[in-house]
Design a protein around this motif. Structure first.
Motif, PDB file in Angstrom:
ATOM      1  N   ILE A 168       0.838  -1.198   0.000  1.00  0.00           N
ATOM      2  CA  ILE A 168       0.000   0.000   0.000  1.00  0.00           C
ATOM      3  C   ILE A 168       0.875   1.253   0.000  1.00  0.00           C
ATOM      4  O   ILE A 168       0.514   2.264  -0.616  1.00  0.00           O
ATOM      5  N   GLU A 169       2.030   1.176   0.639  1.00  0.00           N
ATOM      6  CA  GLU A 169       2.943   2.316   0.650  1.00  0.00           C
ATOM      7  C   GLU A 169       3.481   2.614  -0.745  1.00  0.00           C
ATOM      8  O   GLU A 169       3.617   3.792  -1.126  1.00  0.00           O
ATOM      9  N   GLU A 170       3.779   1.589  -1.521  1.00  0.00           N
ATOM     10  CA  GLU A 170       4.259   1.799  -2.889  1.00  0.00           C
ATOM     11  C   GLU A 170       3.171   2.407  -3.765  1.00  0.00           C
ATOM     12  O   GLU A 170       3.450   3.281  -4.610  1.00  0.00           O
ATOM     13  N   ILE A 171       1.943   1.985  -3.566  1.00  0.00           N
ATOM     14  CA  ILE A 171       0.832   2.538  -4.334  1.00  0.00           C
ATOM     15  C   ILE A 171       0.609   3.995  -3.955  1.00  0.00           C
ATOM     16  O   ILE A 171       0.433   4.862  -4.824  1.00  0.00           O
ATOM     17  N   GLU A 172       0.636   4.292  -2.668  1.00  0.00           N
ATOM     18  CA  GLU A 172       0.453   5.674  -2.215  1.00  0.00           C
ATOM     19  C   GLU A 172       1.574   6.576  -2.717  1.00  0.00           C
ATOM     20  O   GLU A 172       1.334   7.722  -3.110  1.00  0.00           O
ATOM     21  N   ASP A 173       2.778   6.056  -2.716  1.00  0.00           N
ATOM     22  CA  ASP A 173       3.917   6.835  -3.194  1.00  0.00           C
ATOM     23  C   ASP A 173       3.777   7.148  -4.678  1.00  0.00           C
ATOM     24  O   ASP A 173       4.073   8.264  -5.122  1.00  0.00           O
ATOM     25  N   TYR A 174       3.318   6.192  -5.445  1.00  0.00           N
ATOM     26  CA  TYR A 174       3.107   6.408  -6.873  1.00  0.00           C
ATOM     27  C   TYR A 174       2.045   7.480  -7.107  1.00  0.00           C
ATOM     28  O   TYR A 174       2.227   8.390  -7.928  1.00  0.00           O
ATOM     29  N   VAL A 175       0.942   7.382  -6.383  1.00  0.00           N
ATOM     30  CA  VAL A 175      -0.140   8.357  -6.554  1.00  0.00           C
ATOM     31  C   VAL A 175       0.329   9.751  -6.166  1.00  0.00           C
ATOM     32  O   VAL A 175       0.042  10.730  -6.861  1.00  0.00           O
ATOM     33  N   LEU A 176       1.081   9.860  -5.088  1.00  0.00           N
ATOM     34  CA  LEU A 176       1.570  11.161  -4.643  1.00  0.00           C
ATOM     35  C   LEU A 176       2.535  11.777  -5.651  1.00  0.00           C
ATOM     36  O   LEU A 176       2.391  12.949  -6.030  1.00  0.00           O
ATOM     37  N   CYS A 177       3.505  11.007  -6.097  1.00  0.00           N
ATOM     38  CA  CYS A 177       4.613  11.562  -6.885  1.00  0.00           C
ATOM     39  C   CYS A 177       4.388  11.564  -8.383  1.00  0.00           C
ATOM     40  O   CYS A 177       5.015  12.355  -9.092  1.00  0.00           O
ATOM     41  N   SER A 178       3.490  10.718  -8.870  1.00  0.00           N
ATOM     42  CA  SER A 178       3.390  10.543 -10.324  1.00  0.00           C
ATOM     43  C   SER A 178       2.006  10.797 -10.899  1.00  0.00           C
ATOM     44  O   SER A 178       1.806  10.600 -12.098  1.00  0.00           O
ATOM     45  N   THR A 179       1.056  11.224 -10.079  1.00  0.00           N
ATOM     46  CA  THR A 179      -0.292  11.522 -10.581  1.00  0.00           C
ATOM     47  C   THR A 179      -0.779  12.837  -9.983  1.00  0.00           C
ATOM     48  O   THR A 179      -0.205  13.333  -9.009  1.00  0.00           O
ATOM     49  N   PRO A 180      -1.857  13.378 -10.527  1.00  0.00           N
ATOM     50  CA  PRO A 180      -2.413  14.604  -9.942  1.00  0.00           C
ATOM     51  C   PRO A 180      -3.200  14.353  -8.664  1.00  0.00           C
ATOM     52  O   PRO A 180      -3.610  15.307  -7.996  1.00  0.00           O
ATOM     53  N   PHE A 181      -3.419  13.094  -8.308  1.00  0.00           N
ATOM     54  CA  PHE A 181      -4.352  12.770  -7.233  1.00  0.00           C
ATOM     55  C   PHE A 181      -3.694  12.806  -5.854  1.00  0.00           C
ATOM     56  O   PHE A 181      -2.472  12.808  -5.722  1.00  0.00           O
ATOM     57  N   ARG A 182      -4.549  12.797  -4.835  1.00  0.00           N
ATOM     58  CA  ARG A 182      -4.097  12.744  -3.449  1.00  0.00           C
ATOM     59  C   ARG A 182      -4.112  11.297  -2.976  1.00  0.00           C
ATOM     60  O   ARG A 182      -4.863  10.462  -3.484  1.00  0.00           O
ATOM     61  N   THR A 183      -3.326  11.003  -1.967  1.00  0.00           N
ATOM     62  CA  THR A 183      -3.294   9.638  -1.445  1.00  0.00           C
ATOM     63  C   THR A 183      -4.615   9.256  -0.784  1.00  0.00           C
ATOM     64  O   THR A 183      -4.932   8.072  -0.665  1.00  0.00           O
ATOM     65  N   THR A 184      -5.401  10.237  -0.368  1.00  0.00           N
ATOM     66  CA  THR A 184      -6.709   9.950   0.240  1.00  0.00           C
ATOM     67  C   THR A 184      -7.722   9.444  -0.780  1.00  0.00           C
ATOM     68  O   THR A 184      -8.806   8.996  -0.403  1.00  0.00           O
ATOM     69  N   HIS A 185      -7.387   9.511  -2.058  1.00  0.00           N
ATOM     70  CA  HIS A 185      -8.305   9.077  -3.107  1.00  0.00           C
ATOM     71  C   HIS A 185      -8.175   7.583  -3.418  1.00  0.00           C
ATOM     72  O   HIS A 185      -8.882   7.083  -4.294  1.00  0.00           O
ATOM     73  N   ILE A 186      -7.291   6.876  -2.726  1.00  0.00           N
ATOM     74  CA  ILE A 186      -6.966   5.520  -3.154  1.00  0.00           C
ATOM     75  C   ILE A 186      -7.870   4.454  -2.548  1.00  0.00           C
ATOM     76  O   ILE A 186      -8.472   3.641  -3.259  1.00  0.00           O
TER      77      ILE A 186
END
Length: 368
Positions: free
Chosen positions: A315-333
């Motif tokens: 889950i940490e790797e997914i959150e890191d990807y969303v934070l650093c590589s997408t426009p979305f927030r980690t709360t959207h996952i």
């Protein structure tokens, strides 16, 4: 907008949106930086008079008020942690009448004793270079800093931004005046200033005989890549549009720290809840009409599948990807994306957990 001729001028909706982003970010930045540093710096390179026609606060006053709010909360808190000793706030304004108005506005306020305010009646480039020269002489580094660089035009030195960002705890928030840059990028006589702005002559290689949307992406993309390659590990931009719904400028944020990126994305989402990172005067959300009503979760799901389909990830790797590589927030996952995917058997949880449809730290997920 073009350079105003008066000391004060009207606050436009897109400027108000910019100030919301700035205010919300500083509300997070001061406590974070104050927790680990005894001295921090806020520098406003084009500060203006600190006030608009109808009395609204300009960026210097917004920054001072957020700093005072943070220090007031520190004064009320009982803690054994070291307290911040000083917040230095440098406001640079080249126009003398505006600098005087700003100083008078600041003098009318009761400023916290730990805030050191300096109004400098000069231009950003000269003042910033003087600061860097003094640091070099004393063999010192710039204090952890947030640099707000908000010019009316585009005569901005990329090399100077790069030198300032060489300091490891420095962040930058730049107004990239796309409307004017797009208009004059091919005009004879503008070659030197464009090379100064972009930091090299790569802008000359752009094929700009294309549709406006593609042209915008080429110019925006070049400047963004320059920031990533030369100034900051993480760069995020926000598009501001005018009353005709055409792009006026981009706000570029650069940082080397994920926590800063997280907080800036939160600040940007406070203006555009749809996640397009766009504000338009033609559909002004500050008047009750949201540009985007909610995040585009289908797009986020597509991005996650593109990155993780057929793979196992924490889950940490997914959150890191969303934070650093997408426009979305980690709360959207978790609830909007992972829970429906698990219910539809599009992923499998490989670790134990106490409750279904939860994804605590350490959760390992296989995405089909």
């Amino acid at each position: 907008m073009s350079q105003p001729e008066t000391t004060l001028w009207e606050l436009e909706p897109h400027t108000e949106a910019k100030h919301i982003i700035l205010r919300n970010y500083l509300r997070a930045w001061f406590p974070i930086m104050g927790q680990y540093n005894s001295r921090i710096l806020f520098l406003d390179g084009y500060s203006g008079p600190g006030q608009y026609d109808n009395g609204e606060d300009g960026s210097p006053i917004i920054a001072i008020k957020e700093a005072m709010q943070y220090l007031d909360s520190c004064d009320k808190r009982i803690s054994n942690k070291p307290e911040i000793a000083e917040i230095v706030m440098i406001f640079i304004e080249e126009n003398t009448e505006r600098a005087i108005h700003l100083q008078e506005r600041i003098d009318s306020m009761e400023i916290h004793k730990k805030i050191n305010v300096q109004v400098v009646n000069s231009n950003f480039e000269d003042t910033a270079n003087d600061i860097l020269q003094e640091l070099e002489k004393s063999k010192a580094q710039l204090a952890p800093a947030f640099l707000f660089v908000d010019p009316f035009g585009y005569n901005l030195s990329f090399e100077l931004i790069q030198k300032l960002m060489d300091n490891p705890k420095c962040e930058v928030f730049i107004n990239f005046m796309y409307e004017f840059i797009n208009r004059f990028i091919r005009r004879i006589g503008q070659e030197a200033v464009m090379t100064k702005l972009f930091g090299n002559e790569d802008w000359k290689q752009l094929d700009l005989d294309c549709q406006p949307e593609e042209r915008r992406e080429l110019i925006h993309g070049l400047y963004q890549q320059q920031l990533i390659d030369n100034t900051a590990k993480y760069v995020r931009s926000f598009e501001m549009k005018g009353k005709r719904n055409s792009t006026k400028y981009f706000l570029f944020y650069g940082t080397n720290h994920k926590k800063g990126l997280l907080k800036m994305k939160d600040a940007m989402w406070s203006v555009d809840t749809g996640g397009t990172y766009t504000f338009s005067d033609a559909t002004n959300p500050l008047q009750g009409v949201l540009f985007g009503n909610e995040p585009n979760y289908e797009y986020l799901k597509d991005l996650l599948l593109l990155e993780f389909k057929g793979k196992t990830a924490t889950i940490e790797e997914i959150e890191d990807y969303v934070l650093c590589s997408t426009p979305f927030r980690t709360t959207h996952i978790k609830l909007p994306i992972l829970k429906p995917m698990e219910q539809n058997q599009e992923l499998r949880i490989l670790t134990d957990r106490k409750r279904r449809w939860t994804y605590p730290a350490g959760t390992i997920i296989e995405i089909f």
